[in-house]
Design an enzyme around this catalytic site. Structure first.
Site, mmCIF file in Angstrom:
data_model
loop_
_atom_site.group_PDB
_atom_site.id
_atom_site.type_symbol
_atom_site.label_atom_id
_atom_site.label_comp_id
_atom_site.label_asym_id
_atom_site.label_seq_id
_atom_site.Cartn_x
_atom_site.Cartn_y
_atom_site.Cartn_z
ATOM 1 N N ASN A 9 0.754 -1.093 -0.096
ATOM 2 C CA ASN A 9 0.080 0.000 -0.174
ATOM 3 C C ASN A 9 0.807 0.953 0.203
ATOM 4 O O ASN A 9 1.585 1.385 0.849
ATOM 5 C CB ASN A 9 -0.797 -0.102 1.246
ATOM 6 C CG ASN A 9 -1.727 1.220 1.293
ATOM 7 O OD1 ASN A 9 -2.007 2.007 0.446
ATOM 8 N ND2 ASN A 9 -2.331 1.365 2.635
ATOM 9 N N TRP A 10 0.887 1.856 -1.256
ATOM 10 C CA TRP A 10 1.902 2.997 -1.159
ATOM 11 C C TRP A 10 1.319 4.113 -0.648
ATOM 12 O O TRP A 10 2.183 5.212 -0.372
ATOM 13 C CB TRP A 10 2.154 3.310 -2.811
ATOM 14 C CG TRP A 10 3.184 2.438 -3.418
ATOM 15 C CD1 TRP A 10 3.629 1.252 -2.901
ATOM 16 C CD2 TRP A 10 3.512 2.380 -4.785
ATOM 17 N NE1 TRP A 10 4.239 0.636 -3.930
ATOM 18 C CE2 TRP A 10 4.332 1.096 -5.106
ATOM 19 C CE3 TRP A 10 3.366 3.263 -5.984
ATOM 20 C CZ2 TRP A 10 4.869 1.074 -6.147
ATOM 21 C CZ3 TRP A 10 3.836 3.028 -7.148
ATOM 22 C CH2 TRP A 10 4.560 2.088 -7.371
ATOM 23 N N LYS A 11 -0.027 3.986 -0.366
ATOM 24 C CA LYS A 11 -0.684 5.242 0.563
ATOM 25 C C LYS A 11 -0.309 6.676 -0.378
ATOM 26 O O LYS A 11 -0.343 6.464 -1.654
ATOM 27 C CB LYS A 11 0.001 5.811 1.890
ATOM 28 C CG LYS A 11 -0.179 4.170 2.838
ATOM 29 C CD LYS A 11 -0.119 4.263 3.964
ATOM 30 C CE LYS A 11 -0.171 3.247 4.745
ATOM 31 N NZ LYS A 11 -0.200 3.046 6.157
ATOM 32 N N HIS A 98 -9.667 0.852 5.148
ATOM 33 C CA HIS A 98 -8.397 1.162 5.566
ATOM 34 C C HIS A 98 -8.677 1.954 6.912
ATOM 35 O O HIS A 98 -9.396 3.110 6.826
ATOM 36 C CB HIS A 98 -7.386 1.890 4.665
ATOM 37 C CG HIS A 98 -5.849 1.858 5.191
ATOM 38 N ND1 HIS A 98 -5.350 2.643 6.151
ATOM 39 C CD2 HIS A 98 -4.640 0.916 5.156
ATOM 40 C CE1 HIS A 98 -4.170 2.231 6.589
ATOM 41 N NE2 HIS A 98 -3.688 1.085 5.927
ATOM 42 N N GLU A 100 -6.940 4.347 7.893
ATOM 43 C CA GLU A 100 -6.780 6.014 7.594
ATOM 44 C C GLU A 100 -8.011 6.469 7.003
ATOM 45 O O GLU A 100 -8.324 7.757 7.250
ATOM 46 C CB GLU A 100 -5.308 6.078 6.746
ATOM 47 C CG GLU A 100 -4.349 5.962 7.716
ATOM 48 C CD GLU A 100 -2.858 5.201 6.869
ATOM 49 O OE1 GLU A 100 -3.063 5.537 5.573
ATOM 50 O OE2 GLU A 100 -2.019 4.839 7.398
ATOM 51 N N GLU A 170 -5.344 -5.265 10.610
ATOM 52 C CA GLU A 170 -4.350 -4.187 10.625
ATOM 53 C C GLU A 170 -4.555 -3.338 11.949
ATOM 54 O O GLU A 170 -5.500 -2.401 12.106
ATOM 55 C CB GLU A 170 -4.459 -2.901 9.436
ATOM 56 C CG GLU A 170 -4.137 -3.638 8.064
ATOM 57 C CD GLU A 170 -3.393 -2.696 7.225
ATOM 58 O OE1 GLU A 170 -2.310 -2.745 6.758
ATOM 59 O OE2 GLU A 170 -3.919 -1.438 7.018
ATOM 60 N N GLY A 176 2.447 2.430 10.830
ATOM 61 C CA GLY A 176 3.711 3.363 10.776
ATOM 62 C C GLY A 176 4.103 3.879 12.122
ATOM 63 O O GLY A 176 4.677 4.861 12.295
ATOM 64 N N SER A 216 3.601 -2.105 10.392
ATOM 65 C CA SER A 216 5.074 -2.097 10.609
ATOM 66 C C SER A 216 5.681 -3.437 10.326
ATOM 67 O O SER A 216 6.717 -4.025 11.054
ATOM 68 C CB SER A 216 5.217 -1.701 12.191
ATOM 69 O OG SER A 216 4.982 -0.493 12.328
ATOM 70 N N GLY A 237 2.881 -1.225 4.297
ATOM 71 C CA GLY A 237 2.897 0.266 3.924
ATOM 72 C C GLY A 237 4.509 0.757 3.573
ATOM 73 O O GLY A 237 4.809 0.586 2.661
HETATM 74 P P1 13P Z 1 2.931 0.238 7.736
HETATM 75 O O1 13P Z 1 3.618 -1.014 7.077
HETATM 76 O O2 13P Z 1 3.989 1.499 7.173
HETATM 77 O O3 13P Z 1 2.867 0.240 9.220
HETATM 78 O O4 13P Z 1 1.448 0.500 7.059
HETATM 79 C C1 13P Z 1 0.714 -0.490 7.277
HETATM 80 C C2 13P Z 1 -0.480 -0.358 6.435
HETATM 81 O O5 13P Z 1 -1.080 0.738 6.776
HETATM 82 C C3 13P Z 1 -0.770 -0.862 5.197
HETATM 83 O O6 13P Z 1 -2.101 -0.733 4.838
#
Ligand code: 13P
Length: 255
Positions: A9-11, A98, A100, A170, A176, A216, A237
């Protein structure tokens, strides 16, 4: 047998040019180093979807996905993107729910139910995310929270539709933050989710559902997480933005 999947997930990262570069590096490393039967999915910003789809080598098990979509088919929703527009780029997956999106864009379980419907209706597979906050982990309401997220957003689906989905656990406190759920904590929830699916649908559907862990996840902790019997891969992420790290996580699936 259920599929093993690693999804990146590149966000909201990578401009078009650096995204294409990263994608090409990942595809090259996959060709040189990986020959398992796992599937790899890259969930980029909308802007990249069409370009990346055209770069996919048909001999690889690589697919492209989006990170969100609007719930309506089309219409006057300035700035939004529908599932049918996403599907027209060649994308096969859409991340839905997600944390977020739930947190910063107030996406409720009932809205997510509509988004799951539109993704499925347009022939793509949702990667549907659930997970508890730190407060919910600490006050031990996390089983109820996850049950509610699954029930309200997804249990209206027929089994035949449900089987097309991928689920991702998640924990919000692990995203993150560098704090990973321990393999035991993640396994506990994955097994709980599989139990809920068996109760609602049937044991066969539960056994065949791919459930990813996200939060993470990195090349150092991936093997231990993926070794757990109910963890079928990862939703990555930060570490998906570096080709070397992302491919090392994919390799951990085959260990
Ligand atoms: P991180 O791997 O940066 O913690 O993010 C996980 C995530 O939200 C994937 O969708």
């Amino acid at each position: 047998m259920r599929k093993n999947i690693v999804a990146g997930n590149w966000k909201m990262n990578m401009d078009l040019e650096t995204g294409i570069q990263l994608f090409n590096e990942i595809q090259q490393l996959l060709k040189e180093e990986v020959n398992g039967d796992q599937e790899v999915i890259i969930c980029s910003p909308y802007i990249h979807l069409s370009s990346l789809s055209q770069l996919v080598n048909p001999n690889t098990n690589l697919s492209i996905g989006a990170q969100n979509c609007h719930q309506a088919d089309s219409g006057a929703f300035t700035g939004e993107v529908s599932a049918s527009i996403i599907a027209s780029t060649g994308a096969a997956y859409v991340i839905i729910g997600h944390s977020e999106r739930r947190l910063y864009f107030s996406e409720s379980n009932s809205l997510l139910a509509q988004k799951l419907d539109t993704v499925l209706k347009n022939g793509m597979a949702p990667i549907f995310c659930v997970g508890e906050t730190l407060e919910q982990r600490n006050n031990e309401t996390y089983f109820e929270v996850i049950k509610e997220q699954l029930t309200e957003a997804s249990f209206h689906l027929q089994g035949v539709e449900y089987r097309k989905m991928v689920l991702a656990y998640e924990p919000v406190w692990a995203i993150g933050t560098g704090l990973t759920a321990s393999p035991e904590q993640a396994q506990e929830i994955h097994s709980f989710i599989r139990g809920l699916l068996a109760d609602k649908y049937n044991q066969d559907l539960a056994n065949n559902m791919t459930i990813l862990y996200g939060g993470s996840c990195n090349p150092k902790n991936a093997s231990e997480l993926f070794a757990k019997s109910d963890i079928d891969g990862g939703l990555i992420g930060g570490a998906s933005l570096k080709a070397r790290d992302f491919v090392d996580i994919i390799k951990a699936l085959n260990e």
